[in-house]
Design an enzyme around this catalytic site. Structure first.
Site, PDB file in Angstrom:
ATOM      1  N   CYS A 259      -4.915-120.758   1.637  1.00  0.00           N
ATOM      2  CA  CYS A 259      -5.614-119.770   0.798  1.00  0.00           C
ATOM      3  C   CYS A 259      -6.937-119.300   1.413  1.00  0.00           C
ATOM      4  O   CYS A 259      -7.184-118.103   1.572  1.00  0.00           O
ATOM      5  CB  CYS A 259      -5.826-120.319  -0.612  1.00  0.00           C
ATOM      6  SG  CYS A 259      -7.014-121.684  -0.745  1.00  0.00           S
ATOM      7  N   HIS A 308      -9.016-123.128  -4.905  1.00  0.00           N
ATOM      8  CA  HIS A 308      -8.133-122.019  -4.529  1.00  0.00           C
ATOM      9  C   HIS A 308      -8.895-120.696  -4.579  1.00  0.00           C
ATOM     10  O   HIS A 308      -9.739-120.478  -5.449  1.00  0.00           O
ATOM     11  CB  HIS A 308      -6.918-121.936  -5.451  1.00  0.00           C
ATOM     12  CG  HIS A 308      -5.868-120.993  -4.953  1.00  0.00           C
ATOM     13  ND1 HIS A 308      -4.996-121.321  -3.941  1.00  0.00           N
ATOM     14  CD2 HIS A 308      -5.583-119.713  -5.292  1.00  0.00           C
ATOM     15  CE1 HIS A 308      -4.197-120.290  -3.685  1.00  0.00           C
ATOM     16  NE2 HIS A 308      -4.540-119.293  -4.499  1.00  0.00           N
ATOM     17  N   HIS A 320      -2.932-113.327  -2.381  1.00  0.00           N
ATOM     18  CA  HIS A 320      -3.356-114.639  -1.871  1.00  0.00           C
ATOM     19  C   HIS A 320      -2.214-115.342  -1.154  1.00  0.00           C
ATOM     20  O   HIS A 320      -1.058-114.897  -1.156  1.00  0.00           O
ATOM     21  CB  HIS A 320      -3.874-115.511  -3.027  1.00  0.00           C
ATOM     22  CG  HIS A 320      -2.828-115.934  -4.015  1.00  0.00           C
ATOM     23  ND1 HIS A 320      -2.889-117.116  -4.711  1.00  0.00           N
ATOM     24  CD2 HIS A 320      -1.674-115.325  -4.427  1.00  0.00           C
ATOM     25  CE1 HIS A 320      -1.841-117.217  -5.516  1.00  0.00           C
ATOM     26  NE2 HIS A 320      -1.099-116.156  -5.362  1.00  0.00           N
TER      27      HIS A 320
END
Length: 344
Positions: A259, A308, A320
């Site tokens: 991420c 995240h 993402h």
């Protein structure tokens, strides 16, 4: 003559006990057979457990990324210090050589004084502490000795700093190894659970994710939201060019990403250097706590521990790298616990 007695029959009580035991054994066996299928978790239960394991793995991944980044910085700092020490030692040797040549010249002319003799046989720190000898030195010699003293102190400090950083580097490498094992263990556990599913169940899960991703992509409306800035839009477009690239923990491009690897890589393509981990990225720009104020290209931070990160893509969608087993894609911002946005 052989006996022809009839065999002794078991007592009524014994028959009852045996019959009861046999019935119980049959009942237990039947229950076990009936219970076995229900012990296998359903597809939804497996998915929930796997998603939790992937979340834990991603948290460990960001800690792994942080340790890896720290290791790189320490290695560069240690290399710089060691280079400085090497150059400093050369300068110190030159200063000592120059002092020695001056002493040799004085010796040849018979004018060498006791102070220089003292220097040649002991540490200049000790020598300079003896104020009674200062008046025996020329101004040039005093200046030269002070330079030697300062250089020695500087080298001692640099060597101590290098030693501390080497210890820190060793500790960081240990942490890196532990986090790598933790990530691998979580992924292996998740894979073990996935292996309990049938091919049809796995296909159904993949189809559900594909439908959700396609639906999110259709809802993206870049024109309606506007970009946070020209560079933020450039970073977002760089990330868009990687849609379909696989998620790989610890990867930061150009062919695979985790991420924070995606967001840091994308901003680098826009000429902006941001930290490597999601936690560090969360503190790098201006925080935006209202989803309604987010603009395309803003970073979006998720989960209480900030493990995240993705790009805001407009209309309640993000772009993402989700987790292991997926690819860079669009997804609803509501699929994870939103914390805040970050405008770089």
């Amino acid at each position: 003559m052989a006996s022809h007695r009839r065999p002794k029959q078991p007592s009524r009580a014994r028959v009852t006990v045996l019959t009861t035991a046999a019935a119980a054994a049959v009942a237990i066996s039947s229950q076990a057979a009936n219970a076995a299928p229900s012990e296998k978790p359903s597809k939804d239960e497996v998915k929930a457990k796997v998603d939790k394991l992937y979340e834990q793995a991603e948290h460990a991944t960001e800690e792994y990324n942080g340790a890896k980044e720290k290791q790189g910085k320490l290695q560069k700092e240690i290399s710089t210090i060691q280079d400085n020490v090497a150059r400093g030692q050369e300068e110190l040797n030159e200063l000592r050589d120059a002092m020695g040549l001056a002493a040799a010249a004085q010796y040849r002319t018979g004018s060498i004084d006791s102070s220089v003799q003292l220097f040649l046989s002991s540490d200049p720190d000790d020598y300079l502490d003896k104020a009674s000898t200062m008046d025996q030195l020329s101004a040039q010699q005093v200046d030269q000795l002070k330079k030697i003293q300062d250089k020695q102190r500087e080298l001692a400090q640099q060597r101590a700093e290098a030693a501390d950083k080497l210890k820190d580097l060793s500790s960081t490498r240990d942490q890196l190894g532990k986090k790598k094992k933790e990530v691998q263990a979580k992924l292996a556990e998740a894979q073990k659970l996935l292996n309990t599913l049938t091919a049809a169940e796995k296909a159904a899960m993949a189809a559900e994710e594909e439908r959700a991703s396609r639906s999110s992509a259709e809802r993206v409306d870049l024109g309606n939201t506007g970009a946070a800035s020209g560079r933020a839009m450039a970073a977002f477009q760089a990330a868009q060019s990687k849609i379909g690239s696989p998620y790989v923990y610890g990867a930061s491009g150009p062919s695979s990403f985790d991420c924070s690897g995606l967001t840091s890589w994308a901003f680098a393509q826009a000429g902006v250097s941001i930290p490597r981990t999601s936690q560090a990225q969360a503190s790098y720009g201006t925080r935006i706590y209202s989803q309604s104020e987010l603009k395309v290209g803003d970073l979006v931070i998720f989960y209480g521990d900030l493990h995240h990160v993705g790009f805001y893509a407009g209309n309640g969608q993000i772009l993402h790298a989700p987790r292991t087993g997926t690819v860079v894609r669009y997804e609803s911002i509501n699929n994870m616990p939103f914390q805040f946005g970050v405008r770089i």
